[in-house]
Enzyme design. Structure first.
Site, PDB file in Angstrom:
ATOM      1  N   GLY A  70       0.819  -1.209   0.000  1.00  0.00           N
ATOM      2  CA  GLY A  70       0.000   0.000   0.000  1.00  0.00           C
ATOM      3  C   GLY A  70       0.855   1.261   0.000  1.00  0.00           C
ATOM      4  N   ASN A 150      -7.457   4.301   9.433  1.00  0.00           N
ATOM      5  CA  ASN A 150      -6.933   3.088  10.062  1.00  0.00           C
ATOM      6  C   ASN A 150      -6.899   3.143  11.576  1.00  0.00           C
ATOM      7  OD1 ASN A 150      -4.921   5.050   9.042  1.00  0.00           O
ATOM      8  ND2 ASN A 150      -3.496   3.873  10.266  1.00  0.00           N
ATOM      9  N   GLY A 201      -2.556  -6.083  -0.029  1.00  0.00           N
ATOM     10  CA  GLY A 201      -2.956  -7.477   0.151  1.00  0.00           C
ATOM     11  C   GLY A 201      -3.058  -7.942   1.596  1.00  0.00           C
ATOM     12  N   CYS A 324       1.786   1.321  12.804  1.00  0.00           N
ATOM     13  CA  CYS A 324       2.874   1.898  12.015  1.00  0.00           C
ATOM     14  C   CYS A 324       3.613   2.998  12.761  1.00  0.00           C
ATOM     15  CB  CYS A 324       2.330   2.449  10.705  1.00  0.00           C
ATOM     16  SG  CYS A 324       1.408   1.207   9.807  1.00  0.00           S
TER      17      CYS A 324
HETATM   18  N1  PLP Z   1      -2.759   3.132   4.176  1.00  0.00           N
HETATM   19  C1  PLP Z   1      -3.452   2.730   5.250  1.00  0.00           C
HETATM   20  C2  PLP Z   1      -4.743   3.406   5.563  1.00  0.00           C
HETATM   21  C3  PLP Z   1      -2.983   1.697   6.054  1.00  0.00           C
HETATM   22  O1  PLP Z   1      -3.682   1.322   7.129  1.00  0.00           O
HETATM   23  C4  PLP Z   1      -1.746   1.091   5.714  1.00  0.00           C
HETATM   24  C5  PLP Z   1      -1.180   0.029   6.575  1.00  0.00           C
HETATM   25  O2  PLP Z   1      -1.452  -0.051   7.746  1.00  0.00           O
HETATM   26  C6  PLP Z   1      -1.073   1.536   4.571  1.00  0.00           C
HETATM   27  C7  PLP Z   1      -1.602   2.563   3.826  1.00  0.00           C
HETATM   28  C8  PLP Z   1       0.235   0.940   4.152  1.00  0.00           C
HETATM   29  O3  PLP Z   1       0.040  -0.333   3.563  1.00  0.00           O
HETATM   30  P1  PLP Z   1       1.249  -1.357   3.484  1.00  0.00           P
HETATM   31  O4  PLP Z   1       1.466  -1.890   4.873  1.00  0.00           O
HETATM   32  O5  PLP Z   1       0.792  -2.423   2.530  1.00  0.00           O
HETATM   33  O6  PLP Z   1       2.421  -0.608   2.959  1.00  0.00           O
END
Ligand code: PLP
Length: 379
Positions: A70, A150, A201, A324
């Site tokens: 993402g 999130n 994914g 994160c």
């Molecule tokens: N965007 C949102 C809203 C997310 O919750 C996340 C991951 O927690 C991401 C982007 C990033 O995705 P990825 O972990 O596949 O890089």
């Protein structure tokens, strides 16, 4: 028993997804660009997988571009939109509650001389269309707004925001980070009226390391990486066939189970709130988020990082805000203007279609134990 209630951080890979990955690694393992039957088989499988992801998204296969995650999709959408709009302007509108995968590239662009308008959320975590209206300008080249937050589980008004953008800044591209909304909130990119949309994914029972960027057909979008001609020349790099096969399998399963999974997660969310109201009324929801799978709660006066560690020792997995952030205070809770005691006590519970009432019961018991063991913070 482990109660896994951190599905917004990542999900268990489904058996079908794991089997699809093994098949792609051990049977259809050729390079899709190779000109012999093993390569053609891999290319054919890749086309079928793209069609599966497109069907789950409700778009055309040629609008799906596989990425590594993402974060890559978000970065590509933002950088690409700025490059494409360079003769129009350098103004970006986004929200203060985006994931770091959108915030950080926007911050970097700000340092490089772009102007960014950050829309602040109200106390309910939502974004006002009036604020967007006031922010849009003729030189706006990008609006980026997530579908589901999130950390809070709020559903942002993407469709209305995209309509407004079309009207007031017709040359701007609209990007939506739908990483948390995909297969949780019904949408199609066309119904939302957006140009670019990111999915990942590992939030939908596929492995980590794969995602996709939707690029509206007709848009001549630039690549982020330069190299071979894969993904129609837009995303070079030998295709991650195993992850993509698993992603497609998870999309097929997720799409077919979507109505019952949404109903199930919604029911568990209600059940959690009812159990907490009865047994631990001091635990409060932070906002009334509409997404079925995310519940932001706070135990005011307690430190969430400590609480989450104790819950973990008791076999219950939840996160202190967003996974994160790695211990950094959340920009989302700060943007909401929560008072310190509330802000410090925020933890996130998140469900998948596999979550159970027994896991929620384990959470409530563990919270009761943790509260007994811990002292409220004195600050
Ligand atoms: N965007 C949102 C809203 C997310 O919750 C996340 C991951 O927690 C991401 C982007 C990033 O995705 P990825 O972990 O596949 O890089």
């Amino acid at each position: 028993m482990t109660a896994y209630l951190d599905n917004a951080a990542t999900t268990r890979v489904s058996s079908a997804a794991a089997e699809a990955a093994v098949h792609a690694m051990t049977e259809d393992f050729g390079n899709p660009s190779a000109r012999y039957p093993l390569g053609s088989r891999a290319a054919k499988a890749l086309a079928a997988h793209r069609a599966d992801v497109a069907a789950a998204l409700g778009c055309e296969s040629r609008e799906v571009f596989f990425t590594s995650c993402g974060t890559e999709g978000d970065n590509w959408a933002i950088r690409g939109a700025l490059e494409l709009g360079r003769h129009t302007g350098r103004h970006i509108v986004t929200t203060a509650v985006e994931h770091a995968a959108v915030l950080e590239p926007c911050r970097r662009l700000e340092q490089e001389g772009c102007e960014v308008t950050w829309l602040a959320p109200g106390r309910d975590g939502n974004i006002s269309l009036e604020d967007l209206r006031a922010a849009l300008r003729p030189d706006t080249v990008l609006v980026s707004m997530m579908l589901v937050n999130n950390e809070l589980g709020t559903v942002l008004p993407v469709r209305e925001a995209a309509q407004l953008t079309r009207r007031l800044a017709p040359r701007a591209l609209f990007h939506c980070d739908a990483v948390q909304g995909f297969l949780k909130v019904p949408f199609t990119p066309r119904a939302l009226g957006i140009d670019l949309l990111t999915v990942s994914g590992h939030k939908i029972h596929a492995p980590k390391g794969v995602g996709a960027l939707y690029i509206r057909s007709g848009l001549r979008f630039p690549p982020l990486l330069l190299g071979g001609g894969q993904e129609n020349g837009l995303r070079p790099g030998t295709e991650a066939t195993a992850q993509i096969a698993a992603f497609a399998a998870a999309c097929r399963e997720g799409k077919s189970r979507m109505p019952q999974d949404i109903a199930h997660m919604r029911e568990l969310k209600e059940y959690t709130l009812a159990q907490l109201a009865e047994r631990l009324p001091e635990v409060r929801p932070v906002v009334q988020g509409d997404a079925p799978h995310i519940l932001a709660l706070t135990l005011p006066g307690y430190k969430a990082e400590v609480l989450v560690r104790v819950l973990g020792d008791l076999g219950v997995c939840v996160s202190a805000g967003s996974a994160c952030h790695r211990g950094r205070p959340s920009h989302v809770y700060a943007a909401l203007g929560l008072e310190k005691a509330w802000r410090e006590g925020v933890f996130r519970v998140s469900f998948s279609g596999e979550s159970t009432r027994a896991e929620v019961d384990a959470l409530v018991e563990a919270l009761l134990t943790a509260k007994e063991r811990l002292f409220p913070s004195m600050s």
